[in-house]
Structure formats: structure tokens, C-alpha cells
Design a protein around this motif. Structure first.
Motif, PDB file in Angstrom:
ATOM      1  N   ASP A 281     -32.782 -39.974 -26.778  1.00 29.37           N
ATOM      2  CA  ASP A 281     -32.665 -38.582 -27.225  1.00 29.37           C
ATOM      3  C   ASP A 281     -32.622 -37.703 -25.990  1.00 29.37           C
ATOM      4  O   ASP A 281     -33.659 -37.336 -25.432  1.00 29.37           O
ATOM      5  CB  ASP A 281     -33.835 -38.199 -28.127  1.00 29.37           C
ATOM      6  N   SER A 283     -31.846 -34.658 -25.706  1.00 32.39           N
ATOM      7  CA  SER A 283     -32.347 -33.298 -25.909  1.00 32.39           C
ATOM      8  C   SER A 283     -33.831 -33.206 -25.614  1.00 32.39           C
ATOM      9  O   SER A 283     -34.354 -32.125 -25.327  1.00 32.39           O
ATOM     10  CB  SER A 283     -32.069 -32.835 -27.336  1.00 32.39           C
ATOM     11  N   LYS A 284     -34.524 -34.334 -25.672  1.00 34.43           N
ATOM     12  CA  LYS A 284     -35.953 -34.372 -25.361  1.00 34.43           C
ATOM     13  C   LYS A 284     -36.226 -35.191 -24.097  1.00 34.43           C
ATOM     14  O   LYS A 284     -37.373 -35.531 -23.807  1.00 34.43           O
ATOM     15  CB  LYS A 284     -36.737 -34.927 -26.547  1.00 34.43           C
ATOM     16  N   CYS A 285     -35.175 -35.526 -23.354  1.00 36.63           N
ATOM     17  CA  CYS A 285     -35.316 -36.235 -22.065  1.00 36.63           C
ATOM     18  C   CYS A 285     -36.063 -37.552 -22.206  1.00 36.63           C
ATOM     19  O   CYS A 285     -36.857 -37.922 -21.330  1.00 36.63           O
ATOM     20  CB  CYS A 285     -36.029 -35.352 -21.036  1.00 36.63           C
ATOM     21  N   GLU A 301     -36.293 -35.605 -16.402  1.00 41.46           N
ATOM     22  CA  GLU A 301     -36.750 -34.215 -16.360  1.00 41.46           C
ATOM     23  C   GLU A 301     -35.552 -33.303 -16.173  1.00 41.46           C
ATOM     24  O   GLU A 301     -34.515 -33.717 -15.644  1.00 41.46           O
ATOM     25  CB  GLU A 301     -37.730 -34.009 -15.200  1.00 41.46           C
ATOM     26  N   PRO A 330     -45.485 -31.646 -20.776  1.00 46.05           N
ATOM     27  CA  PRO A 330     -44.531 -31.045 -21.725  1.00 46.05           C
ATOM     28  C   PRO A 330     -43.462 -32.025 -22.193  1.00 46.05           C
ATOM     29  O   PRO A 330     -43.043 -31.982 -23.356  1.00 46.05           O
ATOM     30  CB  PRO A 330     -43.919 -29.900 -20.911  1.00 46.05           C
ATOM     31  N   TYR A 331     -43.018 -32.920 -21.297  1.00 46.03           N
ATOM     32  CA  TYR A 331     -42.014 -33.918 -21.677  1.00 46.03           C
ATOM     33  C   TYR A 331     -42.621 -34.958 -22.612  1.00 46.03           C
ATOM     34  O   TYR A 331     -41.972 -35.403 -23.578  1.00 46.03           O
ATOM     35  CB  TYR A 331     -41.443 -34.588 -20.428  1.00 46.03           C
ATOM     36  N   GLU A 333     -45.128 -34.467 -24.668  1.00 45.24           N
ATOM     37  CA  GLU A 333     -45.343 -33.828 -25.966  1.00 45.24           C
ATOM     38  C   GLU A 333     -44.055 -33.743 -26.769  1.00 45.24           C
ATOM     39  O   GLU A 333     -44.045 -33.988 -27.987  1.00 45.24           O
ATOM     40  CB  GLU A 333     -45.947 -32.435 -25.760  1.00 45.24           C
ATOM     41  N   GLN A 334     -42.937 -33.414 -26.090  1.00 44.06           N
ATOM     42  CA  GLN A 334     -41.649 -33.353 -26.786  1.00 44.06           C
ATOM     43  C   GLN A 334     -41.214 -34.734 -27.261  1.00 44.06           C
ATOM     44  O   GLN A 334     -40.711 -34.893 -28.380  1.00 44.06           O
ATOM     45  CB  GLN A 334     -40.585 -32.764 -25.866  1.00 44.06           C
ATOM     46  N   ALA A 335     -41.437 -35.725 -26.421  1.00 41.49           N
ATOM     47  CA  ALA A 335     -41.035 -37.087 -26.786  1.00 41.49           C
ATOM     48  C   ALA A 335     -41.824 -37.588 -27.985  1.00 41.49           C
ATOM     49  O   ALA A 335     -41.284 -38.284 -28.860  1.00 41.49           O
ATOM     50  CB  ALA A 335     -41.219 -38.009 -25.587  1.00 41.49           C
ATOM     51  N   LYS A 337     -42.759 -36.004 -30.446  1.00 37.62           N
ATOM     52  CA  LYS A 337     -42.207 -35.443 -31.687  1.00 37.62           C
ATOM     53  C   LYS A 337     -41.112 -36.339 -32.264  1.00 37.62           C
ATOM     54  O   LYS A 337     -40.829 -36.295 -33.460  1.00 37.62           O
ATOM     55  CB  LYS A 337     -41.660 -34.048 -31.432  1.00 37.62           C
ATOM     56  N   ARG A 338     -40.478 -37.148 -31.402  1.00 37.16           N
ATOM     57  CA  ARG A 338     -39.447 -38.059 -31.884  1.00 37.16           C
ATOM     58  C   ARG A 338     -40.068 -39.278 -32.554  1.00 37.16           C
ATOM     59  O   ARG A 338     -39.481 -39.857 -33.479  1.00 37.16           O
ATOM     60  CB  ARG A 338     -38.540 -38.483 -30.710  1.00 37.16           C
TER      61      ARG A 338
END
Length: 878
Positions: A281, A283-285, A301, A330-331, A333-335, A337-338
Motif C-alpha cells: 500500500d 499510500s501508507k508507505c 518514508e 506516524p508511519y 500508525e498508518q500501516a 490501519k491497513r
């Protein structure tokens, strides 16, 4: 946190499989080829050299095989994702090598698992980008399917898909074990006769001393203990140490730089099935795959961090870097979510290790332009495991043949494209973070780097700033891409695959040049003076055309390699009996220079000097260019014939004026000593007000020449670099080596046979191959491979590169280069067609042609002849 060595099993495994070390193996006194570095790339090069029958291949590894970067790589094996045919082929071949070839040859498994790969598109731009990539990859044989969010969920049940628009699924992609793959390559290399020695530190090389213009040649390697091993060829596969090892050898154009790369391993999760596919993904690196009974989440990043730009420690082998948890949170936390379920388990390890990146995100492969027989394979930008087999095979062919391979386009990865200043610590430190960040960004066709800008400026730069130029990077030069109207800000508002805010500015420049007169700054072009008693004979031997005719004439010509394939595309002006000026595109600076030096014959009185920075190049193009220029000079331009070159006066300056064009109009190139360039520019602009003179940039250059043939853009592995050359009126083609033609093409394929003078004394390099192809074409009634023009009949879609041509419902070819034909009212492109019987006009005309743009097909028209002024009336008879 637990250390990764307890999690992945890679470091523990190395102890039982590594090869004999130097203490138990005698170092030979000489070898044919010495490969320096025992990671995935070095072992691949050694394996492919030995398998090809190259004798006395010796691989020397400073520590243990896989040390450095290879041992901690994630091992993703996705064939989907690149708009480069070379990268895509490398991925496909490497999969075959790990999956089938190496296990059969060596009896060792590489850990290859064809568990599948899914690329997620979670926003509209990524969906458009991936559809374009998917169409291109399908043409190259990648079985990629666009699937629904529900299908993604079925394949990877823990994946959150509420924001997923589509997935791009390749069933046979997957993963490999980097250590196992390296060991299999090493064993294969030894089975084919290569010698591998570990714990053998190579400190530098020995070289022959250059004589006159000749390049120095490598003669061996020097070990840390001052032992010298004689060698004919040395290959730098030193990974993140490649730049440092290169500098120790006197080679300074290897600007790869280590950067921090992270991945996270979760504690075991009962839901995990090891057969689940890899998920990516961008969009979420993040990329996600099963790892044991848990998950691996690997991170890129948006802005990476260079590691040790001052120099990677020589004793760093299987080390890890201290992770910057705060920067990565932050990366993470975004990951999460997937895969929300990962938030409910502990973190087994957060690993940080170095991987090396290059300024343009493409590998550094091929012979160094600074030292003969010194080859490089480094800077793999985090896809070394994925493409390692292909890179090794390409370089092995390069070494064996003594020139670049003819079945793979290497123009975008050729080591000669880089320049020495790009190895500066400031450049590497600043550009590396951006380069790593590019990995998961949408690759818009006109994207420009933001770091390390203004390193090279035309002497006219400030004048062009005042003219409201928007600049693009052209081999480090700041070159106008387009100009905004006065009173507006020259900026890109939103990047896209469609019409951007500057489209109308570009159109206005194009039309002004077609109908009136436009001024281009082309100072970035590579320029050489070639002088001496034998200069004419020397250049004639290199050139397909006769360049040693009358004084004061410019000649368009090609240079071929010894097998008759394209090596360079350029113009040569005979300025005096023993004085010539060679002009080539910006990307070919080092390549053209080394091509000349390597073909000097002992005793020839020839001197080659790079004068790129000595001259500004201003080009006046358009039907009123003569009228404007006549107002600035006392020379009668009515008697200034096409292809003539002569020094003229402009104001207080003396200028080399050449009547030539690359846009299909009456035009002149002005080569001005830099100390007088501003004065000449001011004279032109001042008088130009009476003619409504327009400034024009590289976008207009591309579309003007592309209407006649095609584009100034070719999407490299990630970078975009423009330019075009004039081709005389016999054919009316405006080619660009490295974009619409490359090292896989022959002269006749590109429609450039008219440049050949088969009768000149001594002939030219590659002549016998051109004649053989010409005879074969005559016997069969035409050429089997031919470049054609493509015009999209619908004015709405844009072409960029890589779009697929369909004929009567079948995929036929891809668009090599493209632009927009403002004169003909549609997108235009160039495509190389190949078939079993001759490519002829009736075959083109008698078919329904379509071009696939993203997920849509549009009717198009193909033509062998230019689509604008095919008789060259506007060029020659003006």
C-alpha cells in the motif's frame, strides 16, 4: 525489544553455509575478472560470468557473503510495478532464476514462495498510475489482474479494504530468502568454475598510465595487505560501499548512498496463514507479508534519512542501526490501519538497516567512463533481491561482449549518466532522502526533484528567471520546461496524468514557434572540440555520415558500436581543416567522451576537449527567425544555406551560427562564448519585441519535434530526461537516443539509413553490419523492425510513455516516447514495431489501431512518414 537475528533466521543461518575463507584458501596471483563484493549482486555477476564461459572469475568478499545489505533484505519478488521494460524483464528473469534454475543446477533452495502479490490503489491517482503500469506489464508478459476490494479481502482476510478502490493481483509473485538465494548463486558460480574467497579486503586497483587522450585501464586489484592480483577486468559490486571503493580506484561517478530502511515484526498472530500474499500500500508507505506466525510490515518514508554520508564504516557487516522510533511512529500508525489486528499484538522487533539509493532511483550498471575495464553494479534502490538475477546477467553480457547488451535497453541504468559532483557529500545527503521517498510516491510523468537544484545553471539563468521560466532538471542543469505569462507565478499547481495548469502555456509556445519565432536556451547540450591533424579521419571512422567534407558545414550522424548497434546520436560541425565541434544530448556527455577516447588509434594526432561549459547555446526557431536574426547581423542570411556554419557578428559579440532545426521550421543555432552570452541574449530579446518573440522550453521542443516523429520524454526507471536532434530532410525524423531509440536498435530500424556514406574512404565502425541488414531487408522485401509515428484521433487523452498499441484486438507494441501534437490536434508518440514479415505502409493502413491509455482504448493512426510537413518545405526551402 528482541533482536531481529532471533526472528528471521537469516543471521543464524549464515554460520552453516558460508564458503571457505581466505585463511584456508590461497589467493591467486592473477584472474581474468575480479568481482568485488559478495552480496546478491556480486554473486549474481560471478555466476552469470562463469555460466557464460568466462574463465578465471574470482569473487572477493571483504567479510562474509551477504554482509552489508543482502542479509537483512525483505526478499519481495513482485514482477508488477515498473514502467521500464528493463526493470520488468529483470524481475521476471530473477523470479525464474530463483524458482527454477538455481534449485535445479545447485540443489539448493532459494526460499522462493509464489504466494502472490497485491498492489492496493487507495486514491484516484494511484488507480490511474497502476492501470497504466498494469497495461504495460501485461504487454511484457506479467499476468496482472485488477481485482475488487472484496477479492483483496478474500486473499488477505486481515486487510482493511473500506478505502481500497482496486487491487492489482499477480498470482505467481511472492518472496524469496535473500541469504539462500545468495548462497545458491555462489554455489552455482563455483560449479561453473568461479573462485570465491571471503574475508579478503580489496583496498583499490592498479591501473596503466594513460597516454595522451587515452583512458587509463585497470590492470589488477590491490588487497589491504598490499598484495596485488593481476586482472583484466574489475567489477565493483560493493553495495553501499561502492562509491567509497570507486573513489579508492579513481572512479568518482558512483553516487549511491546508504539510507535508513525500517521494518517491523509482530508477535505471533493465530489468524496468520503463511500462504497469504504480499500486500503493498504505497499510500501508507508500507508492504505487509507473513513472517513466521506473525506479520512483517516494511516501511518507506516520504522523506528518508541518509546514513553515514561521510562514509560507511568498513567494519560494518551484519550490523543494525538504532531505530528512530519517534520518527517512524506516524508511519507505523498508518500501516496498522491497513491491518488493524496487528495493533492487538506485541512488536517482536523494529529493525533498521541500511540500503543504498541513487539520485534518480535507477541502478548504476556498466563500464565506468573514467577507467577502462572497470565495471559497476550497485545502487539498487531497495530492489536488489528482486532484480539481482537480471542485473547480473546484463552486466555479464556487457563484460563478455565488450559493449552494452543488444537485447536489453540499458540507457537508463548506464553508469556513464552520472557526473562527479553528484558524489559530493552535500548532494548525496540531500538527494538520498528524496530518492527513498520516491519509492512509494505516484510517479507523475512531469515530476521534478526538489533537492540539489541549481547545481548547474546556464549563464543566462537570471535572464530566464525574469522571463518567467519554470525550470526542470536536465542532467543537473536548470533548463526551462515552459514559461508562464508575465504577472503569473510559474509553478505546478497539481501534478497529474492529464492536462496541468501549464498546458496552455506550453501550447502557446508551440504555436508561436510554428507560426512566428521562438527562442530556446539549449546550453545544457554536451559539446566537444576535436582537433588535430587526424581529427577528420578519426571522426569519419566513428561516424556513419561523411563529416570531413567542406569547412563550415554541420552534419547529422550516428555512431555505432562494433556490432552495428546504436551508440550515439549527434551533430558534427567542421569549423576548420583540423577543428571539429561534436554536439550530443546532455545525458550522453560521458558516454560520447569515452566512446571517442576508447577508439583512438595509437599515434593518431587527435585531441578531445569537453567545452560544454564554454558556450551558451541559443536557438532561434520559426518561420520569422531569419528576419529577426538578420536585424542583428551584417551577414547576408538570404545566402546562408541550410546546414551552413559560420561565425557572424551580433552586436559586440562573435557567434558561431548554424542553420539547422530540430522542430521542423526554419531555424538557427547560436553558440556563444559565455562571456558574451548575456549581451547576445539581450540583443535578441530587444529586437524580438518587434516580432512578438516567444521564449520556449523543453516541453515545446518535445511537442514540436514529436509531431514530425515523436516525443522528448521516455520514462526511465523513475527519471524523465528530454531532448531531440535534427535529422535531415530525406527522412524528416527527429530522434532522441536513450528515449525513442537505444542500444537495442540498429540504424535501419530507426529510419536513419540516409546518414550512411558507404563510399567514404575507410568506411565506419559497424558498416559491415549495416550493409548486411540492408541486404537482408532487400531480399525479404523490407525491414522486420521499424519505428512509426502514432497519432491519437481523440484530442482528449494524453500519452506519456509505455501506453500499449493494439492492432485488430491484439497487443502489438508500446509507446517509447510521447507528447502532445498541438499542430495536429492530438497526442503523438513513437513506437518500434517488430514482426516476422516486413513492416510496410499497407500493413499499417489496413488495420484497426488503438492505443491503451490506463484502462481505456482510443483509436489512433500510424504512419511511417512524419505527420507534419513530410516534404520538409518549411525547413529546407524557407
Amino acid at each position: 525489544m528482541k533482536r531481529l537475528s532471533c526472528v528471521r533466521g537469516l543471521r543464524l543461518r549464515k554460520g552453516r553455509v558460508h564458503l571457505r575463507c581466505a585463511s584456508s584458501q590461497t589467493v591467486p596471483e592473477r584472474a581474468n575478472v575480479v568481482v568485488v563484493g559478495g552480496g546478491i549482486i556480486g554473486t549474481s555477476v560471478a555466476y552469470h560470468l562463469a555460466k557464460a564461459g568466462v574463465e578465471d572469475v574470482l569473487l572477493l568478499e571483504r567479510d562474509r557473503l551477504t554482509s552489508g545489505t543482502t542479509w537483512h533484505a525483505a526478499g519481495l519478488m513482485n514482477s508488477f510495478g515498473s514502467m521500464s521494460s528493463t526493470s520488468t524483464w529483470s524481475r521476471q528473469y530473477t523470479q525464474e532464476l530463483y524458482r527454477d534454475i538455481l534449485p535445479t543446477e545447485t540443489g539448493l533452495e532459494t526460499g522462493y514462495m509464489g504466494i502472490g502479490f497485491i498492489e492496493l490503489a487507495c486514491d484516484a491517482d494511484r488507480l490511474e498510475a497502476f492501470r497504466r503500469i498494469a497495461a504495460f506489464n501485461r504487454f511484457l508478459g506479467v499476468d496482472v489482474a485488477e481485482i475488487s476490494p472484496e477479492q483483496v479481502k478474500d486473499l488477505f482476510p486481515l486487510c482493511e479494504t473500506s478505502d481500497v478502490l482496486s487491487g492489482f493481483w499477480v498470482e505467481n509473485d511472492g518472496r524469496a530468502n535473500p541469504t539462500d538465494a545468495t548462497m545458491a548463486l555462489a554455489k552455482g558460480a563455483r560449479l561453473h568454475g568461479a573462485n570465491i574467497i571471503e574475508q579478503c579486503h580489496v583496498a583499490g586497483v592498479t591501473t596503466s598510465k594513460p597516454n595522451g587522450n587515452y583512458r587509463a585501464k585497470v590492470t589488477g586489484v590491490r588487497l589491504e595487505n598490499e598484495t596485488v592480483i593481476a586482472a583484466n577486468i574489475v567489477v565493483n559490486c560493493a553495495g553501499m560501499w561502492a562509491r567509497q571503493f570507486g573513489e579508492a580506484c579513481g572512479v568518482y561517478n558512483i553516487p549511491n548512498q546508504a539510507a535508513e530502511h525500517y521494518y517491523l515484526i509482530t508477535e505471533p498472530m493465530k489468524e496468520i496463514d503463511p500462504s497469504w500474499p504480499v500486500i503493498e500500500d504505497s499510500s501508507k508507505c508500507v508492504y505487509i507479508r507473513p513472517e513466521g506466525k506473525g506479520l512483517m510490515l516494511g516501511f518507506f518514508e516520504w522523506e528518508g534519512a541518509a546514513w553515514k554520508p561521510e562514509g560507511v564504516p568498513l567494519d560494518f557487516s551484519f550490523g543494525e542501526l538504532d531505530p528512530d522510533w519517534d520518527r517512524m511512529m506516524p508511519y507505523v500508525e498508518q500501516a496498522m490501519k491497513r491491518v488493524p489486528a496487528a495493533e492487538n499484538v506485541g512488536v517482536k522487533a523494529l529493525f533498521c538497516g541500511p540500503e543504498s539509493f541513487t539520485p534518480d532511483n535507477s541502478p548504476i550498471v556498466g563500464e565506468s567512463p573514467e577507467l577502462r575495464n572497470y565495471y559497476i553494479a550497485a545502487g539498487l534502490n531497495s530492489i536488489g533481491i528482486l532484480t539481482g538475477g537480471g542485473i547480473g546477467k546484463i552486466l555479464a553480457q556487457w563484460i563478455q561482449q565488450g559493449c552494452s547488451p543488444h537485447d536489453v535497453d540499458v540507457t537508463a541504468i548506464d553508469a556513464s549518466r552520472f557526473q562527479r559532483y553528484q558524489s559530493n557529500i552535500t548532494y548525496r545527503n540531500d538527494r538520498t532522502g528524496e530518492a527513498l521517498g520516491n519509492t512509494y510516491k505516484v510517479h507523475y510523468p512531469d515530476h521534478q526533484p526538489t533537492t540539489c537544484r541549481n547545481a548547474k545553471q546556464s549563464v543566462l539563468h537570471e535572464r530566464l528567471v525574469n522571463a518567467n521560466a519554470f525550470f526542470q532538471e536536465t542532467s543537473g542543469w536548470e533548463s526551462p520546461s515552459w514559461y508562464a505569462p508575465h504577472g503569473t507565478n510559474p509553478k505546478v499547481e497539481t501534478e497529474s496524468f492529464g492536462r496541468e495548469n501549464w498546458f496552455l502555456h506550453w501550447e502557446a509556445e508551440h504555436i508561436s514557434c510554428r507560426n512566428n519565432v521562438a527562442l530556446f536556451d539549449m546550453s545544457f547540450m554536451s559539446k566537444f572540440h576535436v582537433q588535430g591533424n587526424d581529427a577528420g579521419k578519426f571522426l569519419n571512422r566513428l561516424s556513419t555520415a561523411n563529416v570531413d567534407g567542406d569547412w563550415g558545414m554541420i552534419t547529422y550522424t550516428q555512431w555505432l558500436d562494433e556490432q552495428g548497434y546504436m551508440a550515439a546520436d549527434l551533430t558534427i560541425t567542421k569549423m576548420a581543416e583540423n577543428h571539429f565541434m561534436v554536439v550530443a544530448t546532455d545525458t550522453m556527455l560521458n558516454k560520447v567522451y569515452s566512446h571517442m577516447l576508447d577508439r583512438l588509434v595509437h599515434g593518431e594526432h587527435v585531441f578531445v576537449t569537453d567545452v560544454t561549459g564554454r558556450y551558451a547555446q541559443l536557438n532561434l526557431q520559426g518561420p520569422r527567425s531569419r528576419e529577426l536574426l538578420q536585424g542583428l547581423t551584417s551577414v547576408d542570411l538570404n545566402n546562408f544555406a541550410f546546414r551552413r556554419a559560420e561565425e557572424i557578428d551580433i552586436g559586440l559579440a562573435r557567434v558561431l551560427c548554424i542553420r539547422i532545426t530540430y522542430v521542423g521550421e526554419l531555424g538557427y543555432e547560436l553558440f556563444v562564448p559565455v562571456e558574451q552570452a548575456r549581451h547576445v541574449y539581450d540583443c535578441i530579446v530587444e529586437l524580438g519585441r518587434e516580432f512578438s518573440l516567444s521564449h520556449a522550453g523543453l516541453k515545446a521542443l518535445g511537442s514540436l519535434r514529436m509531431v514530425r516523429l515523436v516525443v522528448c520524454w521516455k520514462y526511465r526507471w523513475l527519471s524523465l530526461v528530454p531532448y531531440a536532434f535534427f535529422i535531415p530532410p530525406q527522412e524528416k525524423g527527429y530522434r532522441d537516443y536513450g528515449h525513442d531509440m537505444d542500444n537495442t536498435d540498429r540504424l535501419l530500424d530507426c529510419g536513419l539509413g540516409f546518414t550512411c556514406d558507404f563510399e567514404k574512404e575507410g568506411g565506419f565502425i559497424g558498416q559491415k553490419h549495416v550493409l548486411a541488414q540492408k541486404d537482408a531487408a532487400k531480399e525479404r522485401g523490407g525491414l522486420l523492425k521499424r519505428i512509426v509515428n502514432v497519432l491519437v484521433l481523440d484530442p482528449a487523452p494524453l500519452l506519456h510513455h509505455g501506453e500499449i498499441l493494439w492492432k485488430d484486438g491484439r497487443r502489438i507494441s508500446d509507446i517509447r516516447a510521447a507528447s502532445y501534437g498541438h499542430t495536429v490536434g492530438g497526442a503523438v508518440g513513437l513506437s518500434m514495431l517488430t514482426r516476422d514479415i516486413p513492416v510496410k505502409k499497407n500493413w499499417l493502413d489496413g488495420s484497426d489501431w488503438e492505443v491503451e491509455v490506463g484502462s481505456r482504448k482510443h483509436p489512433c493512426r500510424l504512419s511511417i512518414r512524419p505527420m507534419y510537413d513530410p516534404a520538409s518545405v518549411r525547413v529546407k526551402d524557407a
